[in-house]
Scaffold this active site. Structure first.
Site, PDB file in Angstrom:
ATOM      1  N   HIS A   1      22.063  15.740  91.947  1.00  0.00           N
ATOM      2  CA  HIS A   1      22.522  16.952  92.347  1.00  0.00           C
ATOM      3  C   HIS A   1      21.555  17.985  92.807  1.00  0.00           C
ATOM      4  O   HIS A   1      21.468  18.461  91.394  1.00  0.00           O
ATOM      5  CB  HIS A   1      22.873  17.601  90.962  1.00  0.00           C
ATOM      6  CG  HIS A   1      24.981  17.324  90.930  1.00  0.00           C
ATOM      7  ND1 HIS A   1      25.980  17.593  91.677  1.00  0.00           N
ATOM      8  CD2 HIS A   1      25.341  15.749  90.483  1.00  0.00           C
ATOM      9  CE1 HIS A   1      26.677  16.301  91.410  1.00  0.00           C
ATOM     10  NE2 HIS A   1      26.800  15.718  91.032  1.00  0.00           N
TER      11      HIS A   1
ATOM     12  N   CYS B   1      25.308  13.652  96.073  1.00  0.00           N
ATOM     13  CA  CYS B   1      26.392  12.679  95.485  1.00  0.00           C
ATOM     14  C   CYS B   1      27.701  11.660  96.050  1.00  0.00           C
ATOM     15  O   CYS B   1      27.487  10.992  96.152  1.00  0.00           O
ATOM     16  CB  CYS B   1      27.150  13.480  93.668  1.00  0.00           C
ATOM     17  SG  CYS B   1      26.538  13.031  92.066  1.00  0.00           S
TER      18      CYS B   1
ATOM     19  N   GLU C   1      21.432  20.891  93.949  1.00  0.00           N
ATOM     20  CA  GLU C   1      21.438  22.581  93.492  1.00  0.00           C
ATOM     21  C   GLU C   1      21.522  23.235  92.102  1.00  0.00           C
ATOM     22  O   GLU C   1      21.435  24.018  91.976  1.00  0.00           O
ATOM     23  CB  GLU C   1      23.298  22.401  93.581  1.00  0.00           C
ATOM     24  CG  GLU C   1      24.486  22.473  93.083  1.00  0.00           C
ATOM     25  CD  GLU C   1      24.414  20.376  93.332  1.00  0.00           C
ATOM     26  OE1 GLU C   1      23.342  19.699  93.600  1.00  0.00           O
ATOM     27  OE2 GLU C   1      25.753  20.109  93.041  1.00  0.00           O
TER      28      GLU C   1
HETATM   29  N1  GLN Z   1      32.733  10.497  91.663  1.00  0.00           N
HETATM   30  C1  GLN Z   1      30.963  10.061  91.879  1.00  0.00           C
HETATM   31  C2  GLN Z   1      30.839   8.715  91.035  1.00  0.00           C
HETATM   32  O1  GLN Z   1      31.099   9.467  89.402  1.00  0.00           O
HETATM   33  C3  GLN Z   1      30.522  11.139  92.251  1.00  0.00           C
HETATM   34  C4  GLN Z   1      30.875  12.175  91.007  1.00  0.00           C
HETATM   35  C5  GLN Z   1      29.710  13.375  92.075  1.00  0.00           C
HETATM   36  O2  GLN Z   1      29.807  13.355  92.781  1.00  0.00           O
HETATM   37  N2  GLN Z   1      29.634  13.928  90.698  1.00  0.00           N
HETATM   38  O3  GLN Z   1      29.627   8.788  90.556  1.00  0.00           O
END
Ligand code: GLN
Length: 546
Positions: free
Chosen positions: A510, A384, A512
Site C-alpha cells: 500500500h 493490493c 498510499e
Molecule cells: N484481499 C486481498 C488479500 O488479502 C487484498 C488485500 C488488500 O487489498 N488490502 O490478499
C-alpha cells in the site's frame, strides 16, 4: 526539555467535527516551531483494533510501519507531520481491557477486585504516557475519540482528569472541540450546545482550557466574549475553526487564530519564534494553482463512503500538487462494471486506480477494468487486490488460462494464480494476523518503478493474506507481465508491470500509507504524470481527427 507536556483533545456537540485535523494542525504548528511532537488516538470502541472493521464502519484501516492496524486519523498525523506513527499511537477500549484481563489472569493485581477505576483508568494513563516517557517527544497530543457524554468514553475522560491533576496545569491541558451551529431561520450562530457540552465535561471534573469552535460563519467578538464567559475560558482561548476548502489550510487558519501560542503559553513553553511553514505553503501554492487537470477513476467496492479510501485520495492530492495538476477522482463501483457499462464508465478517464479490497464481491468488474486499461493503453495503477486482479486478468486474457483466479475469490480454482500465503493457511483468528507492516522490496532496473523511486531497495507497508503464486511466474513473465519488485528474503512478488504499456503497474503493498505533504509518494507522482501525458496525447489525437 525536561518533561513531556500533554495536550488532550476532546469533542463535544457532534461527532465528525475533525478532531484529527485539529490535532494534526496544532502538531504541525508546534513541529514547525522546532518542538518534537507526536499524536495519539484513543478510541472508545471494544474492538481490539480497527483491523476487523468493515470500511463502511469507520472508513479506511491505516497501517503503520510496525504493522499496527489503526484508525484513519493516524494517516492524517503522518501526512501532516511526516513522521511515522506506531502501535503506541492508537489504543482502543478492547486493547485496554485485553491487557488488564491478561494481567488479572497472571495474578498481577494480587487478589484485588479489578475495577474501571483504578485498573482501567491506570492502564489508559500508562498508554498515554508511554510515548512521553520514551524521551522522543516534547509534546504528546492525545485525541479522545467519540463525543463527551458518551458512556463508553467515560473511563478516558476520568483518566484525563486524573492525569491533568497529577501533572499540573502547566504540563497538561485540554482542548475541547465543539460546533457552533448556524440557524438560518434566525440568522444566528448558537452557543448553547457548546455551553452544555463544556458543562458535561465539567461534570466529569475537567475544565476545558481551550475551545476550538467549528463554524460555517465568522465568530464575532461579542460571540467570543460570550463563549469565554459562559464556558470559563480566557477570550484568547476561544479559537474559531471555520470551514476550509481543504484540510491542508487548517494549520494556517489555526496559526491566524493563535492556537499554538495559547497552548505554548499555558504549558510555559517558548513561543517567540514563528513557525516555519515555508515548504507547507509551497505545497499549498501548487495545490491551489494547478496548470492542468486529469480525471482518474478510483475503482472499488466501498465507494459510497469516501473515507474508505482516505489515504489514496490524499496521496492523489500530494502527487497532484507535485505535478501542478488538479486530480479529479471519480469513484466507480466495481460491481457496476460490465461489458455494457465499461465504455461509458472508463473510456473518458485519463487513468484508473483499482483499489484494495477483500472478498469476492466486485472482483469481476475490477478484472474488466484492468483489461480495458491494458488493451487501451490507459494508465493503470493496481494496489493490493488491484494488483492481484491484474495478475488474474493477464493470466485469463493474455495467456488464455480461462479459469485463473484467486483462492480468496474461488477456493477451488484449478489455477490459483493468486494463492493463500503458506503461513496464513492455519490461521483462524482474523484480527492482526495478516501480513502486516513494512517489508523490503528489491526493484529491477529498467522498470517504471525503478524510474519512479530512483533506487533499488525500498520498504513499503502491507496488509494482505494472499499473494502472487510463483508457480506461474515463468509463464506470466514470458507472456509479458514483468515482475519488477520482489521481497529479497522470501521471493514474494511485490510488483508487476507491462513494459510496452505507457504505465501499467500493480503493487502488492500500500504505497498510499506513506505519501505525505513533505514526501509525496513516487508511484503516485509517476502515475499522475502518465495520466497527464495520456490526456495530452488523447486530446491532440482528437484534434487531429477532428
Ligand atoms: N484481499 C486481498 C488479500 O488479502 C487484498 C488485500 C488488500 O487489498 N488490502 O490478499
Amino acid at each position: 526539555m525536561a518533561n513531556t507536556k500533554y495536550v488532550f483533545v476532546t469533542g463535544g456537540v457532534s461527532s465528525s467535527l475533525g478532531k484529527g485535523i485539529i490535532a494534526a494542525s496544532l502538531a504541525k504548528l508546534l513541529q514547525a516551531r522546532g518542538y518534537r511532537v507526536t499524536i495519539q488516538k484513543l478510541d472508545p470502541y471494544i474492538n481490539v483494533d480497527p483491523g476487523t472493521l468493515n470500511p463502511y464502519e469507520h472508513g479506511e484501516c491505516y497501517v503503520t510501519d510496525d504493522g499496527a492496524e489503526t484508525d484513519l486519523d493516524l494517516g492524517h498525523y503522518e501526512r501532516f507531520l511526516n513522521t511515522p506513527t506506531s502501535q503506541a499511537n492508537n489504543v482502543t477500549t478492547g486493547r485496554i481491557y485485553q491487557s488488564v484481563i491478561q494481567k488479572e489472569r497472571r495474578g498481577e493485581f494480587l487478589g484485588k477486585t479489578v475495577q474501571v477505576v483504578p485498573h482501567i483508568t491506570n492502564e489508559i494513563k500508562e498508554r498515554i504516557q508511554i510515548l512521553g516517557k520514551s524521551g522522543s517527544y516534547d509534546i504528546v497530543i492525545t485525541e479522545i475519540g467519540g463525543t463527551v457524554g458518551d458512556i463508553e468514553s467515560l473511563p478516558y475522560i476520568e483518566a484525563v482528569r486524573q492525569l491533568k491533576w497529577e501533572l499540573g496545569d502547566t504540563n497538561a491541558l485540554v482542548i475541547h472541540l465543539t460546533l457552533i451551529p448556524y440557524l438560518s431561520a434566525a440568522g444566528e450562530l448558537k452557543t448553547k450546545p457548546t455551553q452544555h457540552s463544556v458543562k458535561t465535561l465539567m461534570e466529569s471534573g475537567i475544565k476545558a482550557d481551550i475551545l476550538v469552535c467549528r463554524t460555517e460563519h465568522e465568530l464575532s467578538d461579542d460571540l467570543r466574549k460570550k463563549l469565554a464567559l459562559f464556558c470559563n475560558v480566557r477570550q484568547e482561548a476561544v479559537i474559531q475553526s471555520i470551514d476550509a476548502s481543504t484540510i491542508y489550510d487548517v494549520p494556517n487558519l489555526m496559526l491566524e487564530e493563535g492556537l499554538d501560542k495559547v497552548v505554548l503559553r499555558q504549558l510555559v513553553l517558548q513561543d517567540d519564534d514563528t513557525p516555519d511553514l515555508e515548504n507547507w505553503n509551497k505545497f499549498l501554492q501548487r495545490h491551489k494553482n494547478p496548470k492542468c487537470q486529469v480525471t482518474i477513476g478510483l475503482i472499488g467496492k466501498y465507494v459510497e463512503l469516501q473515507d474508505s479510501y482516505k489515504s489514496i485520495l490524499e496521496a492523489f492530492i500530494h502527487a497532484g500538487a507535485e505535478n501542478e495538476v488538479k486530480v479529479n477522482v471519480v469513484s466507480i463501483h466495481s460491481e457496476y462494471i460490465t461489458n455494457d457499462t465499461i465504455e461509458n464508465e472508463i473510456a473518458h478517464l485519463d487513468g484508473i486506480l483499482v483499489a484494495p479490497g477483500f472478498g469476492e464481491r466486485g472482483t469481476e468488474g475490477k478484472i474488466k477494468a484492468v483489461q480495458f486499461a491494458r488493451e487501451n493503453k490507459l494508465p493503470f495503477f493496481g494496489i493490493c487486490l488491484g494488483m492481484q486482479m491484474a495478475v488474474i486478468e493477464y493470466s485469463r486474457n493474455v495467456i488464455g488460462i480461462k479459469e485463473a483466479s484467486s483462492v480468496e475469490v474461488d477456493e477451488n480454482t484449478p489455477h490459483p494464480v493468486i494463492d493463500i500465503m503458506e503461513e496464513q493457511k492455519n490461521i483462524t483468528d482474523m484480527g492482526g494476523t495478516m501480513r502486516l507492516g513494512s517489508w523490503d522490496c528489491e526493484l529491477k532496473e529498467n522498470s517504471k518503478v525503478f524510474e519512479a523511486y530512483g533506487k533499488s531497495m525500498i520498504a513499503e507497508r502491507h496488509r494482505h493474506r494472499y499473494e502472487y503464486n510463483n508457480n506461474y511466474k515463468e509463464q506470466l513473465e514470458k507472456a509479458g507481465l514483468r515482475t519488477t519488485g520482489v521481497n529479497p528474503k522470501t521471493g514474494l512478488v511485490e510488483i508487476v508491470e507491462i513494459p510496452d504499456h505507457p504505465w501499467f503497474v500493480g503493487v502488492q503493498y500500500h504505497p498510499e500509507y506513506k505519501s505525505t505533504v513533505a514526501n509525496p509518494h513516487p508511484l503516485f507522482i509517476a502515475f499522475i504524470r502518465a495520466a497527464v501525458e495520456y490526456s495530452k496525447s488523447n486530446k491532440s489525437a482528437k484534434v487531429s481527427q477532428g
